[in-house]
Write a protein that holds these residues in place. Sequence first.
Motif, PDB file in Angstrom:
ATOM      1  N   THR A 116      12.059  48.713  32.153  1.00 13.78           N
ATOM      2  CA  THR A 116      12.710  47.928  33.503  1.00 13.78           C
ATOM      3  C   THR A 116      12.837  48.753  34.594  1.00 13.78           C
ATOM      4  O   THR A 116      13.441  50.061  34.264  1.00 13.78           O
ATOM      5  CB  THR A 116      14.167  47.560  33.111  1.00 13.78           C
ATOM      6  OG1 THR A 116      14.078  46.431  31.957  1.00 13.78           O
ATOM      7  CG2 THR A 116      14.614  46.619  34.267  1.00 13.78           C
ATOM      8  N   HIS A 117      12.432  48.402  35.639  1.00  8.70           N
ATOM      9  CA  HIS A 117      12.440  49.410  37.158  1.00  8.70           C
ATOM     10  C   HIS A 117      13.253  48.551  37.979  1.00  8.70           C
ATOM     11  O   HIS A 117      14.594  48.829  37.647  1.00  8.70           O
ATOM     12  CB  HIS A 117      11.170  49.590  37.408  1.00  8.70           C
ATOM     13  CG  HIS A 117      10.223  50.281  36.777  1.00  8.70           C
ATOM     14  ND1 HIS A 117      10.410  51.715  36.510  1.00  8.70           N
ATOM     15  CD2 HIS A 117       9.117  49.928  35.745  1.00  8.70           C
ATOM     16  CE1 HIS A 117       9.183  52.071  35.636  1.00  8.70           C
ATOM     17  NE2 HIS A 117       8.524  51.004  35.429  1.00  8.70           N
ATOM     18  N   ASN A 152      11.212  43.709  37.771  1.00 10.53           N
ATOM     19  CA  ASN A 152       9.885  44.588  38.028  1.00 10.53           C
ATOM     20  C   ASN A 152       8.976  43.729  39.020  1.00 10.53           C
ATOM     21  O   ASN A 152       8.171  43.320  38.555  1.00 10.53           O
ATOM     22  CB  ASN A 152       9.225  44.956  36.528  1.00 10.53           C
ATOM     23  CG  ASN A 152       9.936  45.765  35.883  1.00 10.53           C
ATOM     24  OD1 ASN A 152      11.013  46.333  36.113  1.00 10.53           O
ATOM     25  ND2 ASN A 152       9.119  46.382  34.636  1.00 10.53           N
ATOM     26  N   GLN A 187       6.030  43.509  41.311  1.00 10.41           N
ATOM     27  CA  GLN A 187       4.592  44.132  40.952  1.00 10.41           C
ATOM     28  C   GLN A 187       4.028  44.503  42.443  1.00 10.41           C
ATOM     29  O   GLN A 187       4.099  43.511  43.242  1.00 10.41           O
ATOM     30  CB  GLN A 187       3.792  43.374  40.215  1.00 10.41           C
ATOM     31  CG  GLN A 187       4.437  43.252  38.609  1.00 10.41           C
ATOM     32  CD  GLN A 187       3.819  42.446  37.736  1.00 10.41           C
ATOM     33  OE1 GLN A 187       3.089  41.499  38.044  1.00 10.41           O
ATOM     34  NE2 GLN A 187       3.732  42.948  36.437  1.00 10.41           N
ATOM     35  N   ALA A 209       4.438  48.413  38.678  1.00  5.97           N
ATOM     36  CA  ALA A 209       6.019  48.509  38.806  1.00  5.97           C
ATOM     37  C   ALA A 209       6.612  49.461  39.433  1.00  5.97           C
ATOM     38  O   ALA A 209       7.849  49.183  40.021  1.00  5.97           O
ATOM     39  CB  ALA A 209       6.340  47.539  37.921  1.00  5.97           C
TER      40      ALA A 209
END
Length: 226
Positions: free
Chosen positions: A138-139, A163, A165, A171
């Motif tokens: 997870t970002h 995320n 993109q 991501a």
Amino acid sequence: MPAAVHDSGVQRAKGRDSELTAFVAAEGAAKLLMRQVQNALSTLVAGEMDSLFALVTREVPRAIRCARATLFLVEEPGKGARANLRTVFAEGTRVSLPITRRSIAGGAVAENKPQLVHDAYLDARFDPHWDRKTGFRTHAVLCYPIRAALDHDVRYGCVQLINKQDAGGGAEGVIFQESDIRLVDGLCKKLASVLLRASASGGVFGVTGSGRVVHRVEPPLVLPDD
């Protein structure tokens, strides 16, 4: 002006024009896809809550260009228990989590405002349990509350996006933008109208800022003029 300098300036201008054209095209595509999602929501009827979870999970990432989207709804609390949020993941796994400021999704509902996180691992509320279990990373996270149309203090739940993109599907270092927030705001308003319609048959719950669970959100009573 030397020809080389002039050519360089022309190329930069063309590059900016190309980027702008791509941006406008992406914005248009996102709006079109979101309208399609909203149209699909309009066809749902009471008792199709699992279909609602699935539709958000399947279609919203295409519209907003993110890795995952999750719908969380307030679930009916047990006797004496606090209200929780529930969701159904794509593979059928059902999850509940408390409505508290100690989680990102819970915070969106408890605080009744969007939660925008650029790097989940730098946010103390983020629980990496699912990342460790699935190998996913997870970002960025955007979590937006679903507010009742008739009373914005009542929240049905929230939509969580994970995320954002870039054009290539990457991501890392990519964050959600104001344009994404506007799209999600429109989506949540549509979800609120769908949930209001479904609440007439029961099974839809909201929670207020004081933590009170609302079992049915009624239209306001309009008194006739004397």
